[in-house]
Design an enzyme around this catalytic site. Sequence first.
Site, PDB file in Angstrom:
ATOM      1  N   GLY A  54     -12.622  15.985 -10.143  1.00  9.09           N
ATOM      2  CA  GLY A  54     -11.555  16.181 -11.116  1.00  9.09           C
ATOM      3  C   GLY A  54     -11.025  14.905 -11.739  1.00  9.09           C
ATOM      4  N   HIS A 448       3.246 -10.967  12.585  1.00 12.92           N
ATOM      5  CA  HIS A 448       3.582 -12.118  11.747  1.00 12.92           C
ATOM      6  C   HIS A 448       2.353 -12.993  11.569  1.00 12.92           C
ATOM      7  CE1 HIS A 448       5.868 -15.530  10.173  1.00 12.92           C
ATOM      8  NE2 HIS A 448       5.223 -16.297  11.047  1.00 12.92           N
TER       9      HIS A 448
END
Length: 471
Positions: A54, A448
């Site tokens: 689609g 981190h």
Amino acid sequence: MDQHARTEEMFVAEPGTSFDVLVLGGGSGGYATALRAAQLGLTVAVVEADRLGGTCLHQGCIPTKALLHAAEVAESARDSERFGVRATFDGIDMAGVNAYKDGVVSGLYKGLQGLVRSRKVTIVEGYGRLVGPDAIEVDGVRYTGTHVVLATGSEPRTLPGLEIGGRVLTSDQALRLDHVPGSAIVLGGGVIGVEFASIWASFGVDVTVVEALPHLVPAEDASVSKAMERAFRKRKISLSLGDRFSAVTQDDDGVHVTLESGATLHADLLLVAVGRGPRTAGLGLEEQGVTLDRGFVTVDENLRTGVGNVYATGDIVPGLQLAHRGFAQGIFVAEHIAGLSPTSIDETTIPRVTYSDPEVASVGVTEEAARTSFGDDAVETVEYNLAGNGKSKILGTTGFVKLVRRKDGPVVGVHMVGARVGELIGEGQLIVGWEAYPEDVSTHVHAHPTQNEALGEAFLALAGKPLHAHD
């Protein structure tokens, strides 16, 4: 791949065949329904006039994001000296860009074909029309299904008196451009308009965005919209906000757009990006008793239309027009048909991402909506500036994470703007969906240095213990 070649790779229906599930449309909602229903042991057929996948796969999400990645590469080449890398930017080869984009689409399309084939889903090629509560007609041939699922998707909208053609394009034509225009006007500052404006600006196009409402991406939190506007102006993208389209003419020199304010804009092309409308006209829906509201199919909480065993999914159902929403609805419908009693989809927990530069990602409600629902005194917000985030500093991006919570209650909205924030929204979705409190999230350790760490810092601030907060 031509239509005949596609047929040879799929299971093809014999005329008059009946199925447990008959799906009209092979986009995200349609093929998800088909794959899940087949997985659950049901016989399934999909009626598709074009190609499986689609709009999202062939004219929307995937090709657009491929162009956006090419645009990101162009910007990286331009900015390479900033990082101590000697590179040159010699321009955009649209033939090469399109070959890359089409290669991405082709690879995903082949994968989808393989999935459909492995699940023994039958494909009916051609334009289907609902001719009964259990029947779809394709080129004069009738197919029946115990359950029928409408999944016909959407198409670009235009405005009254604004004809598409020549130098006036929709996103469908813009994806097939074989050249880089010198200048472009983008009519519409929503997701589609902003993404194309970002692509073209990175390709060196002189871009002007016209939006009738006062802000870009007007469905987003107001602070996010304002940040986007600042970022676009910094990128030399011109903005005409709060001014409506009036008229357009075109000639050999370009397009000439007049706004209601009297201003006139000139460019090589005009992209009409004023949203997408449901593709439901001429499909026989109303004749069979399916209720339409401005072209959208009215459904209940189980996505049933109220006509026999006819369901609807995706962009034709009122709400967010997002491929992942249609995909989730397709799975829901298949499981409902199979009697599994699936949990209804909570639309407020569906994430939204605009893949421009910078990106926008959000889930839940905006600050304004929260204050309207709960009252001004019952809402708390916090913004964590990405200037305090190490990875964002490395990437050279600016922006912020904004959290919206009910006072002494759960987080109801997560809103972000900055490079790559679309990759962070998954955690925000879980936080909003599970109605987490800031104290719940702030105890989790975020890696981190990552941009994901910015979410952790924002929640520390909202929990009353900011460490790296910036005003």
